[in-house]
Design a protein around this motif. Structure first.
Motif, PDB file in Angstrom:
ATOM      1  N   PRO A  15      -3.367 -59.983  53.774  1.00 16.83           N
ATOM      2  CA  PRO A  15      -4.467 -60.064  54.738  1.00 16.83           C
ATOM      3  C   PRO A  15      -4.606 -61.432  55.397  1.00 16.83           C
ATOM      4  N   ILE A  16      -4.268 -62.497  54.676  1.00 19.80           N
ATOM      5  CA  ILE A  16      -4.360 -63.848  55.254  1.00 19.80           C
ATOM      6  C   ILE A  16      -3.367 -63.985  56.401  1.00 19.80           C
ATOM      7  N   LYS A  17      -2.159 -63.444  56.221  1.00 24.43           N
ATOM      8  CA  LYS A  17      -1.160 -63.489  57.295  1.00 24.43           C
ATOM      9  C   LYS A  17      -1.599 -62.622  58.474  1.00 24.43           C
ATOM     10  N   ALA A  18      -2.240 -61.500  58.186  1.00 28.03           N
ATOM     11  CA  ALA A  18      -2.720 -60.617  59.256  1.00 28.03           C
ATOM     12  C   ALA A  18      -3.791 -61.320  60.080  1.00 28.03           C
ATOM     13  N   VAL A  19      -4.721 -61.994  59.422  1.00 23.82           N
ATOM     14  CA  VAL A  19      -5.771 -62.730  60.130  1.00 23.82           C
ATOM     15  C   VAL A  19      -5.158 -63.879  60.924  1.00 23.82           C
ATOM     16  N   SER A  20      -4.176 -64.541  60.368  1.00 20.22           N
ATOM     17  CA  SER A  20      -3.496 -65.623  61.079  1.00 20.22           C
ATOM     18  C   SER A  20      -2.829 -65.105  62.350  1.00 20.22           C
ATOM     19  N   LEU A  21      -2.174 -63.962  62.259  1.00 18.08           N
ATOM     20  CA  LEU A  21      -1.529 -63.386  63.440  1.00 18.08           C
ATOM     21  C   LEU A  21      -2.573 -62.961  64.469  1.00 18.08           C
ATOM     22  N   LEU A  22      -3.665 -62.394  63.999  1.00 13.22           N
ATOM     23  CA  LEU A  22      -4.749 -61.998  64.887  1.00 13.22           C
ATOM     24  C   LEU A  22      -5.264 -63.212  65.663  1.00 13.22           C
ATOM     25  N   ARG A  23      -5.442 -64.311  64.984  1.00 16.31           N
ATOM     26  CA  ARG A  23      -5.908 -65.541  65.646  1.00 16.31           C
ATOM     27  C   ARG A  23      -4.889 -66.042  66.664  1.00 16.31           C
ATOM     28  N   LYS A  24      -3.611 -65.888  66.374  1.00 14.22           N
ATOM     29  CA  LYS A  24      -2.572 -66.307  67.325  1.00 14.22           C
ATOM     30  C   LYS A  24      -2.610 -65.456  68.586  1.00 14.22           C
ATOM     31  N   TYR A  25      -2.786 -64.158  68.419  1.00 14.33           N
ATOM     32  CA  TYR A  25      -2.923 -63.275  69.587  1.00 14.33           C
ATOM     33  C   TYR A  25      -4.099 -63.740  70.446  1.00 14.33           C
ATOM     34  N   ARG A  26      -5.234 -63.995  69.795  1.00 12.76           N
ATOM     35  CA  ARG A  26      -6.428 -64.396  70.530  1.00 12.76           C
ATOM     36  C   ARG A  26      -6.239 -65.740  71.231  1.00 12.76           C
ATOM     37  N   LYS A  27      -5.532 -66.652  70.591  1.00 14.23           N
ATOM     38  CA  LYS A  27      -5.278 -67.956  71.204  1.00 14.23           C
ATOM     39  C   LYS A  27      -4.396 -67.793  72.443  1.00 14.23           C
ATOM     40  N   VAL A  28      -3.333 -67.023  72.297  1.00 15.68           N
ATOM     41  CA  VAL A  28      -2.393 -66.837  73.404  1.00 15.68           C
ATOM     42  C   VAL A  28      -3.045 -66.087  74.557  1.00 15.68           C
ATOM     43  N   PHE A  29      -3.625 -64.913  74.290  1.00 12.74           N
ATOM     44  CA  PHE A  29      -4.152 -64.076  75.355  1.00 12.74           C
ATOM     45  C   PHE A  29      -5.570 -64.450  75.767  1.00 12.74           C
ATOM     46  N   GLY A  30      -6.195 -65.396  75.061  1.00  8.09           N
ATOM     47  CA  GLY A  30      -7.515 -65.868  75.435  1.00  8.09           C
ATOM     48  C   GLY A  30      -7.489 -66.979  76.463  1.00  8.09           C
ATOM     49  N   SER A  31      -6.318 -67.571  76.680  1.00  2.25           N
ATOM     50  CA  SER A  31      -6.192 -68.640  77.668  1.00  2.25           C
ATOM     51  C   SER A  31      -6.024 -68.048  79.067  1.00  2.25           C
ATOM     52  N   ASP A  32      -6.212 -68.867  80.086  1.00  2.00           N
ATOM     53  CA  ASP A  32      -6.006 -68.400  81.461  1.00  2.00           C
ATOM     54  C   ASP A  32      -4.574 -67.921  81.669  1.00  2.00           C
ATOM     55  N   GLU A  33      -3.623 -68.672  81.128  1.00  2.00           N
ATOM     56  CA  GLU A  33      -2.216 -68.282  81.261  1.00  2.00           C
ATOM     57  C   GLU A  33      -1.949 -66.969  80.547  1.00  2.00           C
ATOM     58  N   GLY A  34      -2.538 -66.821  79.354  1.00  2.00           N
ATOM     59  CA  GLY A  34      -2.361 -65.593  78.586  1.00  2.00           C
ATOM     60  C   GLY A  34      -2.955 -64.385  79.291  1.00  2.00           C
ATOM     61  N   ARG A  35      -4.114 -64.575  79.916  1.00  2.00           N
ATOM     62  CA  ARG A  35      -4.720 -63.463  80.659  1.00  2.00           C
ATOM     63  C   ARG A  35      -3.863 -63.081  81.863  1.00  2.00           C
ATOM     64  N   ALA A  36      -3.245 -64.070  82.503  1.00  2.00           N
ATOM     65  CA  ALA A  36      -2.344 -63.766  83.624  1.00  2.00           C
ATOM     66  C   ALA A  36      -1.144 -62.957  83.137  1.00  2.00           C
ATOM     67  N   VAL A  37      -0.601 -63.349  81.990  1.00  5.65           N
ATOM     68  CA  VAL A  37       0.529 -62.605  81.416  1.00  5.65           C
ATOM     69  C   VAL A  37       0.077 -61.202  81.020  1.00  5.65           C
ATOM     70  N   LEU A  38      -1.105 -61.089  80.442  1.00  2.00           N
ATOM     71  CA  LEU A  38      -1.619 -59.783  80.047  1.00  2.00           C
ATOM     72  C   LEU A  38      -1.783 -58.873  81.263  1.00  2.00           C
ATOM     73  N   ARG A  39      -2.284 -59.417  82.374  1.00  2.00           N
ATOM     74  CA  ARG A  39      -2.407 -58.607  83.591  1.00  2.00           C
ATOM     75  C   ARG A  39      -1.038 -58.116  84.046  1.00  2.00           C
ATOM     76  N   ASP A  40      -0.018 -58.973  83.944  1.00  2.00           N
ATOM     77  CA  ASP A  40       1.327 -58.542  84.322  1.00  2.00           C
ATOM     78  C   ASP A  40       1.840 -57.463  83.375  1.00  2.00           C
ATOM     79  N   ILE A  41       1.598 -57.624  82.082  1.00  3.81           N
ATOM     80  CA  ILE A  41       2.009 -56.605  81.112  1.00  3.81           C
ATOM     81  C   ILE A  41       1.310 -55.284  81.428  1.00  3.81           C
ATOM     82  N   MET A  42       0.030 -55.362  81.784  1.00  6.92           N
ATOM     83  CA  MET A  42      -0.716 -54.154  82.125  1.00  6.92           C
ATOM     84  C   MET A  42      -0.096 -53.473  83.346  1.00  6.92           C
ATOM     85  N   LEU A  43       0.307 -54.263  84.329  1.00  2.99           N
ATOM     86  CA  LEU A  43       0.944 -53.704  85.521  1.00  2.99           C
ATOM     87  C   LEU A  43       2.272 -53.048  85.148  1.00  2.99           C
ATOM     88  N   GLN A  44       3.079 -53.748  84.369  1.00 10.19           N
ATOM     89  CA  GLN A  44       4.382 -53.209  83.972  1.00 10.19           C
ATOM     90  C   GLN A  44       4.234 -51.939  83.135  1.00 10.19           C
TER      91      GLN A  44
END
Length: 109
Positions: A15-44
């Protein structure tokens, strides 16, 4: 708002590794750059649209599942989720229009 969304990672038993990965997702996709990438993934992935008749349903649904997984991890409210889906739909319409214009330009030659 849930602190930890219901996320299932069969490859992570600790569970500690799962929470760590969850936090990494949030860090990456919570940034402006991450949201831009997420929008592109959504389009694709065609998130916010349906697969055309006789289209690659299984492949497209798999792509959409990845987007849904990321959005679930971000722990968005219904309003935020709707805004992402609305944005994905808008991007898809713009993409389709650009493709149509490109096809029209090519047909003139």
């Amino acid at each position: 708002m849930r602190i930890f969304p219901l996320v299932f990672w069969p490859h992570i038993r600790n569970p500690i590794k799962a929470v760590s990965l969850l936090r990494k997702y949030r860090k990456v996709f919570g940034s402006d750059e991450g949201r831009a990438v997420l929008r592109d993934i959504m389009l694709q992935a065609g998130f916010g649209s349906t697969t055309p008749v006789n289209g690659p349903l299984e492949r497209n649904e798999g792509k959409r599942e990845i987007v849904a997984h990321i959005l679930n991890i971000l722990n968005l409210t219904e309003e935020e989720m709707f805004a992402y889906q609305k944005e994905a739909t808008r991007l898809q319409v713009e993409f389709n229009q650009a493709q149509q214009e490109l096809n029209n330009d090519r047909s003139e030659y």
